[in-house]
Design a protein around this motif. Structure first.
Motif, PDB file in Angstrom:
ATOM      1  N   VAL A 168       0.762  -1.236   0.038  1.00  0.00           N
ATOM      2  CA  VAL A 168      -0.006   0.265  -0.037  1.00  0.00           C
ATOM      3  C   VAL A 168       0.932   1.165  -0.101  1.00  0.00           C
ATOM      4  O   VAL A 168       1.734   1.431   0.842  1.00  0.00           O
ATOM      5  N   VAL A 169       0.665   2.164  -0.792  1.00  0.00           N
ATOM      6  CA  VAL A 169       1.512   3.406  -0.880  1.00  0.00           C
ATOM      7  C   VAL A 169       0.752   4.643  -0.765  1.00  0.00           C
ATOM      8  O   VAL A 169      -0.423   4.906  -1.386  1.00  0.00           O
ATOM      9  N   ALA A 170       1.248   5.519  -0.006  1.00  0.00           N
ATOM     10  CA  ALA A 170       0.372   6.722   0.301  1.00  0.00           C
ATOM     11  C   ALA A 170       1.409   7.964   0.399  1.00  0.00           C
ATOM     12  O   ALA A 170       2.555   7.859   0.786  1.00  0.00           O
ATOM     13  N   LEU A 171       0.985   9.139  -0.018  1.00  0.00           N
ATOM     14  CA  LEU A 171       1.546  10.593   0.031  1.00  0.00           C
ATOM     15  C   LEU A 171       0.823  11.528   0.298  1.00  0.00           C
ATOM     16  O   LEU A 171      -0.270  11.751  -0.333  1.00  0.00           O
ATOM     17  N   LYS A 172       1.296  12.431   1.181  1.00  0.00           N
ATOM     18  CA  LYS A 172       0.463  13.604   1.579  1.00  0.00           C
ATOM     19  C   LYS A 172       0.731  14.790   0.404  1.00  0.00           C
ATOM     20  O   LYS A 172       1.922  14.750  -0.197  1.00  0.00           O
ATOM     21  N   PHE A 173      -0.124  15.596   0.173  1.00  0.00           N
ATOM     22  CA  PHE A 173      -0.114  16.921  -0.384  1.00  0.00           C
ATOM     23  C   PHE A 173      -0.739  17.966   0.062  1.00  0.00           C
ATOM     24  O   PHE A 173      -1.234  17.790   1.444  1.00  0.00           O
ATOM     25  N   LYS A 174      -0.601  19.101  -0.465  1.00  0.00           N
ATOM     26  CA  LYS A 174      -0.988  20.345   0.455  1.00  0.00           C
ATOM     27  C   LYS A 174      -2.322  20.239   0.920  1.00  0.00           C
ATOM     28  O   LYS A 174      -2.670  20.829   2.136  1.00  0.00           O
ATOM     29  N   ASP A 175      -3.307  19.676   0.203  1.00  0.00           N
ATOM     30  CA  ASP A 175      -4.743  19.777   0.526  1.00  0.00           C
ATOM     31  C   ASP A 175      -5.308  18.371   0.866  1.00  0.00           C
ATOM     32  O   ASP A 175      -6.407  18.157   1.016  1.00  0.00           O
ATOM     33  N   LEU A 195       9.008   8.293  -3.202  1.00  0.00           N
ATOM     34  CA  LEU A 195       8.269   9.238  -2.441  1.00  0.00           C
ATOM     35  C   LEU A 195       9.122  10.329  -1.673  1.00  0.00           C
ATOM     36  O   LEU A 195       8.802  11.617  -1.821  1.00  0.00           O
ATOM     37  N   ARG A 196      10.100  10.015  -1.343  1.00  0.00           N
ATOM     38  CA  ARG A 196      10.857  10.949  -0.492  1.00  0.00           C
ATOM     39  C   ARG A 196      11.647  12.013  -1.508  1.00  0.00           C
ATOM     40  O   ARG A 196      12.170  12.895  -0.869  1.00  0.00           O
ATOM     41  N   ARG A 197      11.711  11.663  -2.798  1.00  0.00           N
ATOM     42  CA  ARG A 197      12.282  12.631  -3.487  1.00  0.00           C
ATOM     43  C   ARG A 197      11.603  13.936  -3.561  1.00  0.00           C
ATOM     44  O   ARG A 197      11.930  15.147  -3.788  1.00  0.00           O
ATOM     45  N   ILE A 198      10.185  13.627  -3.537  1.00  0.00           N
ATOM     46  CA  ILE A 198       9.083  14.829  -3.356  1.00  0.00           C
ATOM     47  C   ILE A 198       8.661  15.365  -2.228  1.00  0.00           C
ATOM     48  O   ILE A 198       8.206  16.198  -1.915  1.00  0.00           O
ATOM     49  N   ALA A 199       8.548  14.454  -1.083  1.00  0.00           N
ATOM     50  CA  ALA A 199       8.302  14.657   0.016  1.00  0.00           C
ATOM     51  C   ALA A 199       9.412  14.333   1.163  1.00  0.00           C
ATOM     52  O   ALA A 199       9.344  13.200   1.890  1.00  0.00           O
ATOM     53  N   PRO A 200      10.639  14.967   1.293  1.00  0.00           N
ATOM     54  CA  PRO A 200      11.551  14.514   2.192  1.00  0.00           C
ATOM     55  C   PRO A 200      10.951  14.668   3.513  1.00  0.00           C
ATOM     56  O   PRO A 200      11.880  14.097   4.708  1.00  0.00           O
ATOM     57  N   ASP A 201      10.349  15.670   4.074  1.00  0.00           N
ATOM     58  CA  ASP A 201      10.015  15.910   5.393  1.00  0.00           C
ATOM     59  C   ASP A 201       8.648  16.727   5.507  1.00  0.00           C
ATOM     60  O   ASP A 201       8.010  16.741   4.305  1.00  0.00           O
ATOM     61  N   GLU A 202       8.177  16.757   6.475  1.00  0.00           N
ATOM     62  CA  GLU A 202       6.977  17.346   6.893  1.00  0.00           C
ATOM     63  C   GLU A 202       6.742  18.834   6.062  1.00  0.00           C
ATOM     64  O   GLU A 202       5.525  18.956   5.580  1.00  0.00           O
ATOM     65  N   SER A 258       7.973  19.998   3.297  1.00  0.00           N
ATOM     66  CA  SER A 258       7.924  19.747   1.846  1.00  0.00           C
ATOM     67  C   SER A 258       6.499  19.579   1.513  1.00  0.00           C
ATOM     68  O   SER A 258       5.933  20.056   0.336  1.00  0.00           O
ATOM     69  N   VAL A 259       5.464  19.184   2.335  1.00  0.00           N
ATOM     70  CA  VAL A 259       4.144  18.754   1.916  1.00  0.00           C
ATOM     71  C   VAL A 259       3.305  20.220   1.438  1.00  0.00           C
ATOM     72  O   VAL A 259       2.507  20.128   0.513  1.00  0.00           O
ATOM     73  N   ALA A 260       3.626  21.113   1.804  1.00  0.00           N
ATOM     74  CA  ALA A 260       2.908  22.229   1.297  1.00  0.00           C
ATOM     75  C   ALA A 260       3.231  22.752   0.126  1.00  0.00           C
ATOM     76  O   ALA A 260       2.481  23.670  -0.478  1.00  0.00           O
ATOM     77  N   ASN A 261       4.267  22.325  -0.498  1.00  0.00           N
ATOM     78  CA  ASN A 261       4.491  22.646  -1.757  1.00  0.00           C
ATOM     79  C   ASN A 261       4.264  21.458  -2.867  1.00  0.00           C
ATOM     80  O   ASN A 261       4.427  21.728  -3.839  1.00  0.00           O
ATOM     81  N   ILE A 262       3.334  20.565  -2.257  1.00  0.00           N
ATOM     82  CA  ILE A 262       3.069  19.236  -3.250  1.00  0.00           C
ATOM     83  C   ILE A 262       1.756  19.438  -3.630  1.00  0.00           C
ATOM     84  O   ILE A 262       0.816  19.531  -2.675  1.00  0.00           O
ATOM     85  N   LYS A 281       0.638  11.842  -9.800  1.00  0.00           N
ATOM     86  CA  LYS A 281       1.413  11.328 -10.745  1.00  0.00           C
ATOM     87  C   LYS A 281       2.743  10.580  -9.994  1.00  0.00           C
ATOM     88  O   LYS A 281       3.146   9.351 -10.724  1.00  0.00           O
ATOM     89  N   THR A 282       3.296  10.896  -8.644  1.00  0.00           N
ATOM     90  CA  THR A 282       4.343  10.204  -7.979  1.00  0.00           C
ATOM     91  C   THR A 282       3.684   8.622  -7.528  1.00  0.00           C
ATOM     92  O   THR A 282       4.384   7.884  -7.709  1.00  0.00           O
TER      93      THR A 282
END
Length: 269
Positions: free
Chosen positions: A45-52, A185-192, A194-198, A205-206
């Motif tokens: 299972v794969v998951a990623l946060k983004f801004k909203d 995933l950590r390329r785009i979200a290395p830390d908390e 960075s989520v505001a910029n995703i 896409k990721t």
């Protein structure tokens, strides 16, 4: 010593005589034992946060050992109005959690009719305690759970496994994805922070790229998956928009890249 798997560490019967099972004090077959060997399993299972919000995905394959047996098993489940839960590992334990534990939890909460609902953090707290309780009974539920949703006006994503280990991160993956997908995933979200910029589009896409890599590299995965996108309003606990896309197929899948791998197929090494 007897080194056969069914009797590891026991003295050999042909030398020392049969094992005296009367020490158990009851049935001669020995103590009650729980099944501790998953049979039908699901992979990552794969998951990623983004801004909203949060994007979470899991493929639809359930494997019987190494046999790709069931190709329509959805391992994501919406729980309440704010939460998506994804499970890898034993499918029967996953069904127990979804159909019994979580279903009963939501029904009991709805009986209150007080205008409040369970949000992502509440669901996660409940599941983490269920997993730790079963582990403490030496009868664990053989799953790794990712809980994604909306809570306290921001995206929520956390993990709980069969040992009761709990943690959160802006990018999470279970199963083989913990090795193959998390670096992507950590390329785009290395830390908390960075989520505001995703953006939502970048997150989708990721995740799609991760599912593609897992299809190529994980023998227990397939090219059809379910994706859920939770989108909320920043700073509020209003009910988020949850979009569940079923039977999503990988785009532009091709094995042509293998022709360039030295030693692959009919090439001369």
């Amino acid at each position: 010593m007897n080194h056969f798997p069914e009797a590891w560490g026991r003295p050999r019967d042909d030398v020392y005589g049969s094992y005296d099972r009367s020490v158990f004090g009851h049935d001669a077959a020995g103590p009650t034992q729980h099944t501790q060997q998953p049979i039908v399993t699901g992979t990552s299972v794969v998951a990623l946060k983004f801004k909203d919000g949060v994007v979470i995905a899991a493929d639809n394959l359930a494997s019987y050992g190494s046999l790709a047996r069931f190709n329509d098993v959805e391992r994501l489940r919406q729980v309440g109005t704010h939460t998506i839960v994804g499970a890898s590992g034993d499918v029967s334990d996953m069904q127990f959690l979804y159909e019994k534990q979580l279903e009963n939890l939501i029904i009991a909460e709805d009986y209150q009719e007080d205008g409040h609902g369970l949000r992502a953090k509440h669901i996660y707290s409940y599941l983490s305690r269920v997993m730790y309780h079963r582990r403490s009974k030496m009868d664990p539920l053989w799953n790794v759970l990712l809980v994604a949703g909306w809570d306290d006006g921001k995206p929520f994503l956390a993990s709980a496994d069969l040992l009761g280990t709990t943690f959160s991160s802006p990018a999470l993956a279970s199963g083989f994805g913990a090795h193959l997908a998390v670096p992507l995933l950590r390329r785009i979200a290395p830390d908390e922070a960075s989520v505001a910029n995703i953006t939502r589009e970048q997150a989708i896409k990721t995740i799609e790229e991760c599912m593609k890599v897992l299809f190529y590299r994980d023998a227990r995965s397939m090219n059809k998956y379910t994706m859920a996108i939770v989108t909320g309003k920043e700073g509020t606990n209003d009910e988020p928009d949850i979009e569940i896309q079923k039977d999503v197929s990988l785009k532009q899948q091709s094995w042509k890249f293998a022709e360039k791998i030295r030693g692959y197929g009919a090439q001369t090494v």
